[in-house]
Design an enzyme around this catalytic site. Structure first.
Site, short mmCIF file in Angstrom:
data_model
loop_
_atom_site.label_atom_id
_atom_site.label_comp_id
_atom_site.label_asym_id
_atom_site.label_seq_id
_atom_site.Cartn_x
_atom_site.Cartn_y
_atom_site.Cartn_z
N HIS A 180 0.84 -1.21 0.00
CA HIS A 180 0.00 0.00 0.00
C HIS A 180 0.87 1.26 0.00
CE1 HIS A 180 -3.78 2.18 1.34
NE2 HIS A 180 -2.85 3.05 1.69
N GLU A 181 1.81 1.32 0.93
CA GLU A 181 2.65 2.52 1.05
C GLU A 181 3.60 2.68 -0.13
OE1 GLU A 181 1.80 4.73 2.96
OE2 GLU A 181 0.54 3.57 4.30
N HIS A 230 1.74 4.40 -2.87
CA HIS A 230 1.79 5.87 -2.70
C HIS A 230 3.15 6.40 -3.14
CE1 HIS A 230 -1.98 6.52 -0.69
NE2 HIS A 230 -1.68 5.82 0.38
N HIS A 264 3.73 6.39 -6.88
CA HIS A 264 2.87 7.43 -7.46
C HIS A 264 3.58 8.79 -7.32
CE1 HIS A 264 -1.50 9.25 -7.61
NE2 HIS A 264 -0.75 9.64 -8.62
#
Length: 634
Positions: free
Chosen positions: A425-426, A429, A432
Site C-alpha cells: 500500500h505505502e 503511494h 505514485h
C-alpha cells in the site's frame, strides 16, 4: 503555497485513516543477516540497524545543511513584500510565482525532514524543537504569500483574460484558470479578512470533539479472553471485537456505546455545530449547498457523490448475502453488530517476515511491468523505508517526501499479512509520488486526496489476486478472501454509509430541521438497517456510533475512500484482463500528478468516475469473491 500532505494508512474500525508525499544516491543493500530485537523487546532508536532505517541524508546531509536552507527561506520571505501592489503586470506575476514556488519547495523540504526526524523518536527533544521550528516557518510562509491570489483576483474580468493569454504566463495558465474559477466564491477584501479572523472559531467543534474523544472520555473495564478485567480504550476496542470469545466482543461493544450514549447531548451539539458552520460558509461563499462547496475544490460534480450512494444501494443485496454467509460460517443463530470483525477461520495464522513480504510484493506487481518493478527495487535497496518499531517511533504507517528527492515510507512492520499489505500500500503511494515528481514541474506534481488512495489500493488488489491464485490450502484461501471482503465492506460499503449520513444530516439542517442527538441516532440506525439487511441483528447500541467518527468533522471527505477503492479495483481488473494497453494507461495516470482535474486524469487512464461504471466493476469483483467464499463454505 503547495500543500504537502502526509499520505497515511491503516483503516480503523471507525473507518478513519491514520492514515494522510526522487533517485536515491548510493546503493546500500540490506545484509542477509540482520539484527532485530527479540519479540518482547523494542530497540532504542540508536540501536536500529542502518539497513532497517530510512536514509534521510538524501534530503539533508546533516543539521548544518538544514539550518542553511532554513535561513535561505527566511531571507527569501523578505523579498515577497516587494510584489505587493504590482500583480497586474505579467512580468511581476511571473517573478512572484517563481519566488512562491522556490519558497514552497524549500519549505516543503524543511518541514518534511524535521517531522520525519521527529517521527523516528517522538520523545527526542532536539527534533521536537526542530519540528516546531519548521511548523512556525510554514505558518510564516503562508502568511507572507497569502496576498497573491486576492490581489490577482481583484483585477477585472477583462484584465484576467488578458493575463491568461499573455505569452509570459503560459506556464502558469492552469494556476490562473483555477483562480478565476474560484473567483465567484471569493468575497471582498474586508469580508475575507473578517472570515480569516473567525477561522479559529470555526475549528471549535472539531477541537472540542477531539478533546472529549481522546482525552476526557473514560471507558469502563471489561473482561478479556482470560477473564481478566482490562480497561477498555479506543486502541483496544478493535482487539476485543476480533476476539473468538463472543461474550468478550459483546461486552466491549456495549460498554463502548454506553459510554458515548452518556455523552450524546454534548457530542450531538458539537456535531450539529460543525454542520451549522459548514452551512454558514456555503451560504456566505454563495454555494448551492455545503456538499457542493466541499466538492468544488477538486472540481467534482455532485453526481459523483450521488452516483456512489445510488450504485451501492443497488449492490446492497450482495452485502446482505455476505452477512448471511458470515452468520453461517460463525455458526450463530443471530448475527450481531459485534460479530462483524470475528475471525471466520479457526486458528489460522500467517507468519510473513519482512524479506518474504518484499519478495511476495515484487512478484504480485509484475503485471505493472519492469519499469515499475525497478522503482520498487530501488526503494527496497536504497533505504526509502523505515521498517520496524523502536522506542518512541510514531505509530501507524505513511508515505511522505519532498519534491526533488525520492519518497520515504514509515512502517511499524510485524511479521503478518496485514503488514505485508501495508508495505505494498505505502509503496503504491511512494511510486505514485516518484513518477508524478519525475514527470511534472513542481507546481503541478502534487496529486489530490481524491486520487491518493488509487495507487496504494491498486497494489493491494494485485497482491490479493496473486495470493489467491497461488493458494492451494482452503483455510488459507478463506482467510485471504475474508481479509479482502472486509476491505470492501469497510472501505466501500461502510464509507458510503458514512457519506450518506453526512448528506442526509446536512440536507436536514439546510431545510431548517433540528439535529437533536435522538434524530442523529435515528438517521444512523436506519442506515445500518438498510446496509446490513435481514440476516443482521442491528443492535440498538449501534445508533450511537456516529458519535465516535472523527471524520464527520472533516465533512464530505470519507466518500473519497470508496471512490478511490472503486477506481483502483477497476484499474486492477483492466490490467489483469487487457495487459499492456491498460498498464500504459495506468502509468500515465501515475505520471499525471495534479496537472489536470482529478476526474479528467482518471478518465484519460480509462476510469470514468463521473459514471457509475467503476463502482459497478468493483461490485463485480466483490460478487466474484463472495461466490468463491460461498463455494468454500459448502
Amino acid at each position: 503555497m503547495r500543500f504537502f500532505p502526509l499520505i497515511m494508512t491503516g483503516m480503523l474500525l471507525t473507518g478513519t485513516v491514520l492514515s494522510t508525499p526522487i533517485a536515491a544516491e548510493g546503493h546500500s543493500k540490506p545484509s542477509k543477516i540482520t539484527r532485530r530485537a527479540p519479540m518482547n523487546q523494542v530497540l532504542k532508536r540508536n540501536d536500529v540497524p542502518v539497513e532497517h532505517s530510512w536514509k534521510l541524508e538524501d534530503l539533508f546531509a546533516d543539521q548544518k545543511a538544514w539550518d542553511k536552507e532554513y535561513q535561505e527561506v527566511k531571507e527569501a520571505l523578505q523579498k515577497v513584500a516587494a510584489f505587493q501592489g504590482k500583480l497586474h503586470n505579467p512580468t511581476a506575476i511571473k517573478q512572484c510565482f517563481e519566488l512562491e514556488d522556490s519558497i514552497s519547495l524549500h519549505m516543503e523540504r524543511l518541514y518534511v525532514y524535521a517531522n520525519m526526524k521527529h517521527h523516528e523518536d517522538t520523545a527526542e527533544p532536539t527534533y521536537q524543537a526542530l519540528s516546531d521550528k519548521a511548523k512556525k516557518l510554514s505558518v510564516e510562509s503562508g502568511e507572507a504569500l497569502s496576498f497573491i491570489s486576492p490581489e490577482i483576483l481583484s483585477l477585472s474580468d477583462d484584465e484576467l483574460t488578458k493575463l491568461l493569454n499573455h505569452p509570459e504566463l503560459q506556464f502558469y495558465k492552469r494556476t490562473l484558470e483555477e483562480m478565476i474559477r474560484e473567483k465567484q466564491h471569493i468575497l471582498s477584501k474586508a469580508e475575507e479578512a473578517l472570515l480569516a479572523q473567525v477561522g479559529n472559531l470555526s475549528q471549535a467543534p472539531s477541537t472540542i470533539f477531539s478533546m472529549l474523544n481522546n482525552a476526557d472520555l473514560k471507558f469502563p473495564k471489561v473482561k478479556n479472553e482470560k477473564g481478566e478485567e482490562v480497561e477498555l480504550t479506543q486502541g483496544r476496542y478493535i482487539q476485543f471485537l476480533e476476539s473468538r470469545n463472543r461474550e468478550v466482543r459483546k461486552e466491549a461493544f456495549q460498554a463502548m456505546y454506553a459510554t458515548y450514549g452518556k455523552n450524546k447531548n454534548t457530542i450531538g451539539a458539537t456535531l450539529a455545530a460543525n454542520i451549522t458552520k459548514n452551512i454558514f460558509y456555503a451560504k456566505v461563499r454563495k454555494y448551492p449547498s455545503a456538499l457542493e462547496m466541499s466538492l468544488y475544490g477538486d472540481n467534482i460534480k455532485k453526481e459523483v457523490y450521488t452516483n456512489l450512494i445510488d450504485t451501492i444501494h443497488e449492490s446492497l443485496p450482495l452485502m446482505h448475502r455476505y452477512m448471511e454467509l458470515r452468520k453461517k460460517l460463525l455458526k450463530v443463530d443471530e448475527l450481531h453488530m459485534y460479530d462483524l470483525f470475528a475471525p471466520l477461520v479457526d486458528e489460522y495464522k500467517m507468519d510473513i517476515t519482512y524479506e518474504q513480504a518484499k519478495e511476495t510484493v515484487k512478484e504480485s506487481l509484475k503485471p505493472l511491468g519492469q519499469d515499475y518493478l525497478n522503482i520498487l527495487q530501488e526503494g527496497f535497496n536504497n533505504r526509502w523505508i523505515d521498517v520496524y518499531e523502536n522506542e518512541g517511533k510514531r505509530n501507524g504507517a505513511y508515505s511522505w517526501g519532498a519534491y526533488g528527492t525520492h519518497p520515504y515510507v514509515l512502517l511499524n512492520h510485524k511479521d503478518n499479512l496485514n503488514s505485508m499489505f501495508t508495505l505494498t500500500h505505502e509503496m503504491g503511494h511512494a511510486i505514485h509520488s516518484y513518477l508524478s515528481d519525475e514527470t511534472q514541474a513542481y507546481r503541478f506534481a502534487q496529486y489530490t486526496i481524491f486520487l491518493a488512495e488509487v495507487a496504494s489500493t491498486l497494489n493491494e488488489a494485485l497482491l490479493m489476486d496473486y495470493m489467491l491464485k497461488k493458494s492451494t490450502d482452503p483455510k488459507e484461501k478463506m482467510y485471504l478472501l475474508t481479509y479482502y471482503m472486509d476491505q470492501f465492506r469497510t472501505t466501500v460499503f461502510r464509507q458510503t454509509m458514512f457519506a450518506e449520513f453526512e448528506k442526509i444530516t446536512h440536507e436536514r439542517a439546510e431545510q431548517g430541521d433540528s439535529l437533536t442527538p435522538q434524530e442523529l441516532s435515528k438517521i444512523y440506525y436506519d442506515l445500518n438497517l438498510q446496509y446490513y439487511g435481514k440476516d443482521m441483528v442491528v443492535d440498538k447500541d449501534i445508533e450511537m456510533e456516529w458519535a465516535r467518527i472523527p471524520h464527520f468533522y472533516n465533512s464530505f471527505y470519507v466518500y473519497k475512500y470508496a471512490t478511490g477503492f472503486s477506481a483502483a479495483t477497476s484499474f486492477s481488473k483492466q490490467i489483469l484482463e487487457e495487459g499492456q494497453p491498460a498498464v500504459d494507461r495506468y502509468l500515465g495516470f501515475l505520471k499525471s500528478g495534479g496537472s489536470d482535474y482529478s476526474i479528467n486524469i482518471l478518465k484519460r487512464a480509462g476510469v470514468d468516475m463521473s459514471s457509475p461504471e467503476p463502482i459497478k466493476q468493483a461490485m463485480d469483483v466483490f460478487k466474484d469473491l463472495l461466490e468463491q467464499m460461498e463455494k468454500l463454505a459448502k
